[in-house]
Design a protein around this motif. Structure first.
Motif, PDB file in Angstrom:
ATOM      1  N   UNK A  12      71.464  38.159 -21.810  1.00  9.84           N
ATOM      2  CA  UNK A  12      71.143  36.679 -21.579  1.00  9.84           C
ATOM      3  C   UNK A  12      69.824  36.423 -20.978  1.00  9.84           C
ATOM      4  N   UNK A  13      69.335  37.293 -20.429  1.00 11.19           N
ATOM      5  CA  UNK A  13      68.009  37.130 -19.736  1.00 11.19           C
ATOM      6  C   UNK A  13      68.068  36.735 -18.309  1.00 11.19           C
ATOM      7  N   UNK A  14      66.907  36.557 -17.732  1.00 11.86           N
ATOM      8  CA  UNK A  14      66.777  36.393 -16.327  1.00 11.86           C
ATOM      9  C   UNK A  14      66.908  34.996 -16.001  1.00 11.86           C
ATOM     10  N   UNK A  15      67.707  34.280 -14.929  1.00  8.04           N
ATOM     11  CA  UNK A  15      67.743  32.953 -14.626  1.00  8.04           C
ATOM     12  C   UNK A  15      66.312  32.352 -14.594  1.00  8.04           C
ATOM     13  N   UNK A  16      66.385  31.121 -14.927  1.00  8.23           N
ATOM     14  CA  UNK A  16      64.995  30.476 -15.043  1.00  8.23           C
ATOM     15  C   UNK A  16      64.142  30.663 -16.206  1.00  8.23           C
ATOM     16  N   UNK A  17      64.461  31.819 -17.072  1.00  6.39           N
ATOM     17  CA  UNK A  17      63.824  32.254 -18.250  1.00  6.39           C
ATOM     18  C   UNK A  17      64.868  32.347 -19.254  1.00  6.39           C
ATOM     19  N   UNK A  18      65.788  31.581 -19.305  1.00  3.33           N
ATOM     20  CA  UNK A  18      66.933  31.646 -20.336  1.00  3.33           C
ATOM     21  C   UNK A  18      66.826  30.878 -21.398  1.00  3.33           C
ATOM     22  N   UNK A  19      66.952  31.282 -22.608  1.00  2.74           N
ATOM     23  CA  UNK A  19      66.741  30.695 -23.794  1.00  2.74           C
ATOM     24  C   UNK A  19      67.381  31.335 -25.184  1.00  2.74           C
ATOM     25  N   UNK A  20      68.380  30.924 -25.728  1.00  2.00           N
ATOM     26  CA  UNK A  20      68.728  31.584 -26.863  1.00  2.00           C
ATOM     27  C   UNK A  20      68.333  30.781 -28.310  1.00  2.00           C
ATOM     28  N   UNK A  76      68.444  26.035 -30.620  1.00  2.00           N
ATOM     29  CA  UNK A  76      67.955  26.513 -29.438  1.00  2.00           C
ATOM     30  C   UNK A  76      68.948  26.335 -28.363  1.00  2.00           C
ATOM     31  N   UNK A  77      69.461  27.181 -27.471  1.00  2.00           N
ATOM     32  CA  UNK A  77      70.293  26.770 -26.481  1.00  2.00           C
ATOM     33  C   UNK A  77      69.691  27.427 -25.272  1.00  2.00           C
ATOM     34  N   UNK A  78      70.144  26.528 -23.980  1.00  2.00           N
ATOM     35  CA  UNK A  78      69.510  27.025 -22.897  1.00  2.00           C
ATOM     36  C   UNK A  78      70.725  27.135 -21.871  1.00  2.00           C
ATOM     37  N   UNK A  79      71.332  28.279 -21.719  1.00  2.00           N
ATOM     38  CA  UNK A  79      72.163  28.449 -20.774  1.00  2.00           C
ATOM     39  C   UNK A  79      71.771  28.301 -19.202  1.00  2.00           C
ATOM     40  N   UNK A  80      72.873  27.733 -18.389  1.00  2.00           N
ATOM     41  CA  UNK A  80      72.596  27.642 -16.884  1.00  2.00           C
ATOM     42  C   UNK A  80      72.319  28.791 -16.378  1.00  2.00           C
ATOM     43  N   UNK A  81      71.348  28.785 -15.274  1.00  2.00           N
ATOM     44  CA  UNK A  81      71.207  30.071 -14.254  1.00  2.00           C
ATOM     45  C   UNK A  81      72.540  30.480 -13.800  1.00  2.00           C
ATOM     46  N   UNK A  82      73.299  29.931 -13.757  1.00  2.00           N
ATOM     47  CA  UNK A  82      74.540  30.485 -13.236  1.00  2.00           C
ATOM     48  C   UNK A  82      75.738  31.129 -13.990  1.00  2.00           C
ATOM     49  N   UNK A  83      75.219  30.947 -15.323  1.00  2.00           N
ATOM     50  CA  UNK A  83      76.233  31.583 -16.367  1.00  2.00           C
ATOM     51  C   UNK A  83      76.071  33.239 -16.416  1.00  2.00           C
ATOM     52  N   UNK A  84      77.285  33.708 -16.923  1.00  2.00           N
ATOM     53  CA  UNK A  84      77.354  35.178 -16.709  1.00  2.00           C
ATOM     54  C   UNK A  84      77.854  35.605 -18.231  1.00  2.00           C
ATOM     55  N   UNK A  85      78.525  34.656 -18.926  1.00  2.00           N
ATOM     56  CA  UNK A  85      78.840  34.931 -20.480  1.00  2.00           C
ATOM     57  C   UNK A  85      78.728  33.695 -21.128  1.00  2.00           C
ATOM     58  N   UNK A  86      78.074  33.822 -22.272  1.00  2.00           N
ATOM     59  CA  UNK A  86      78.088  32.621 -23.074  1.00  2.00           C
ATOM     60  C   UNK A  86      78.577  33.245 -24.410  1.00  2.00           C
ATOM     61  N   UNK A  87      79.309  32.050 -25.304  1.00  2.00           N
ATOM     62  CA  UNK A  87      79.915  32.211 -26.095  1.00  2.00           C
ATOM     63  C   UNK A  87      79.502  31.094 -27.262  1.00  2.00           C
ATOM     64  N   UNK A  88      79.029  31.598 -28.517  1.00  2.00           N
ATOM     65  CA  UNK A  88      78.403  30.756 -29.584  1.00  2.00           C
ATOM     66  C   UNK A  88      79.389  30.754 -30.911  1.00  2.00           C
TER      67      UNK A  88
END
Length: 504
Positions: A450-458, A474-486
């Protein structure tokens, strides 16, 4: 009074008889749906008219809500998938629950009652059962219920292992392992047919170029009808719960199904290193992941294409001592999949989707591993029963010819000759049109950090078969996210994207 009027029933009786005639008419007024309706639904769905497709699929599912057989299961499955992609989770879940209720009834006898080609009721394939749980899981992700998503993945795994360890042919598994790598080795079902004279004759009439093309592909150590999609998603479920030993079981099965798959090889090496287990042979040069595959990750599933349906084939055969036979049956309308691919960048890493499962290959494998045996047995049985009826008809004809002359004899002889003619050839019909047509044909999967909080971009790129980029997202996960599913669903040139994240 005329003779006619003497035998005319009184008015009250005529009305009663008329009412009785109407009973079957009204009892059978429920709309029957068939192949044309399914083609219409698929046309709406793949052309991107999802709202219209969802309305049609929902209407059919509602109409079949009280049905306990026939094609009801198929329509509930179609409605479940179409409504999910149309963003109508409530309608999707309602249809999938109906489908699951029917499957529970079919399988309540203690074994999976998998569909047989031409049977009156559509009872579903193993892939149908597994995919139902996946779609229910996606619906739970839509409402943020990750734990319920994992429950459906575990249920998918249970169905997979139930078939693998209990309901499938243990000899088939042993046969596949013994013949791994032999391109010329037939499946066990075909091998058994070729060992028997009558069945071999029927098989040779049926096989043609379809079997020749199928038999030349690389043979896995474990039949792909066991479905790598279910095994891998099961492993993902265990990743998310940090149950590494259980995940390793799934990965070892995947390595037997497809030992050349880059994703399976990397994950198997990663878990072996994490657990301190010996590295499996052939994986020494594979680079394992450095992070956990269950935390701070994004999983991207790319689903493409239309599944294979059925095509009809006609054949003729003549077994020794039996009447000749005309046989019409269905087999998979298999076409090689040639789709695009997906690449992504996240957490400072780039990657490309790795093929996970081809439902067309699985359907074809199921046919030549399992279905062909039932078709052959049925064809032989009908031929034998027709021959017995033919011999009996000839005896009746001889008896009619030997009758003393009478006004009745010509009729008796004519009827006997007609019966001899009617049984002089076995007519065998084993055709089917029923197949879940809106479910994806091909699945790819990609996992990235996922990358570091504040620097997240998929960043996602969809490429066509020639490697040209045809869409970027492009998707921007929240800083609190632990797992993302697309989840990306490709529909004849257009794509639908679903993004889910979990804080757990």
């Amino acid at each position: 009074m005329s003779i006619a009027s003497a035998f005319r029933p009184p008015p009250r009786c005529r009305w009663l008889r008329f009412a009785l005639l109407l009973v079957p008419l009204f009892a059978g007024c429920r709309t029957e749906y068939g192949a044309d309706d399914q083609r219409k639904l698929a046309e709406l769905y793949y052309s991107g008219r999802l709202d219209e497709a969802a309305e049609l699929a929902t209407a059919i599912s509602e109409n079949e809500a009280d049905s306990t057989g026939s094609d009801a299961l198929l329509w509930h499955l179609e409605s479940g998938n179409v409504n999910l992609d149309a963003g109508r989770s409530e309608e999707s879940m309602r249809s999938l629950d109906r489908a699951e209720k029917l499957l529970y009834g079919y399988d309540s006898e203690g074994r999976l009652r998998l569909h047989e080609i031409g049977a009156s009721d559509y009872t579903g394939t193993l892939a149908d059962r597994l995919t139902l749980h996946l779609l229910k899981g996606f619906n739970y992700l839509n409402s943020g219920r990750v734990e319920d998503f994992l429950v459906e993945i575990r249920r998918m795994r249970h169905s997979q292992f139930r078939y693998l360890l209990r309901d499938s042919d243990a000899e088939m598994r042993r046969y596949d392992i013994d013949n791994h790598g032999r391109a010329d080795a037939p499946t066990l079902a075909v091998s058994r047919a070729l060992a028997d004279g009558e069945r071999a004759t029927v098989f040779k009439a049926a096989s043609g170029s379809d079997y020749q093309e199928y038999s030349q592909r690389r043979r896995p150590a474990l039949s792909i009808l066991f479905n790598p999609l279910a095994f891998y998603l099961s492993a993902v479920g265990y990743y998310l719960n940090n149950e590494w030993d259980e995940a390793l079981i799934d990965l070892n099965y995947l390595n037997r199904i497809d030992p050349e798959n880059a994703l399976f090889r990397r994950d198997l090496k990663t878990l072996s290193v994490m657990l301190g287990d010996p590295v499996p042979a052939g994986l020494e040069a594979v680079d394992p992941d450095t992070g956990s595959p269950g935390d701070q990750v994004v999983y991207i599933i790319y689903a493409q294409g239309r599944p294979c349906g059925w095509k009809d084939r006609q054949a003729a055969f003549h077994l020794p001592g039996q009447v000749p036979a005309s046989w019409k049956f269905s087999l998979p309308d298999y076409r090689r999949f040639d789709g695009g691919r997906l690449t992504a960048r996240s957490g400072g890493r780039s990657g490309a989707g790795v093929p996970l499962a081809d439902m067309g290959e699985i359907m074809r494998e199921e046919f030549w591993q399992r279905d062909i045996s039932g078709l052959i047995d049925r064809a032989v049985a009908v031929t034998r029963s027709t021959t017995i009826a033919h011999e009996a008809a000839k005896v009746q004809l001889a008896a009619a010819l030997a009758m003393a002359d009478s006004d009745f004899k010509p009729l008796a002889v004519a009827l006997a000759r007609a019966q001899v003619a009617a049984t002089s050839r076995a007519i065998i019909r084993q055709t089917d049109w029923r197949r879940w047509l809106t479910v994806p044909r091909h699945y790819q999967l990609l996992r990235l950090p996922l990358g570091e909080p504040g620097q997240r971009s998929i960043e996602l790129q969809v490429l066509n078969r020639d490697g040209r980029v045809i869409e970027r997202r492009e998707f921007t996960p929240s800083d609190d996210a632990n797992r993302v599913f697309i989840y990306v669903r490709e529909l004849d040139g257009s794509r639908r994207f679903k993004f889910w994240e979990s804080l757990e």
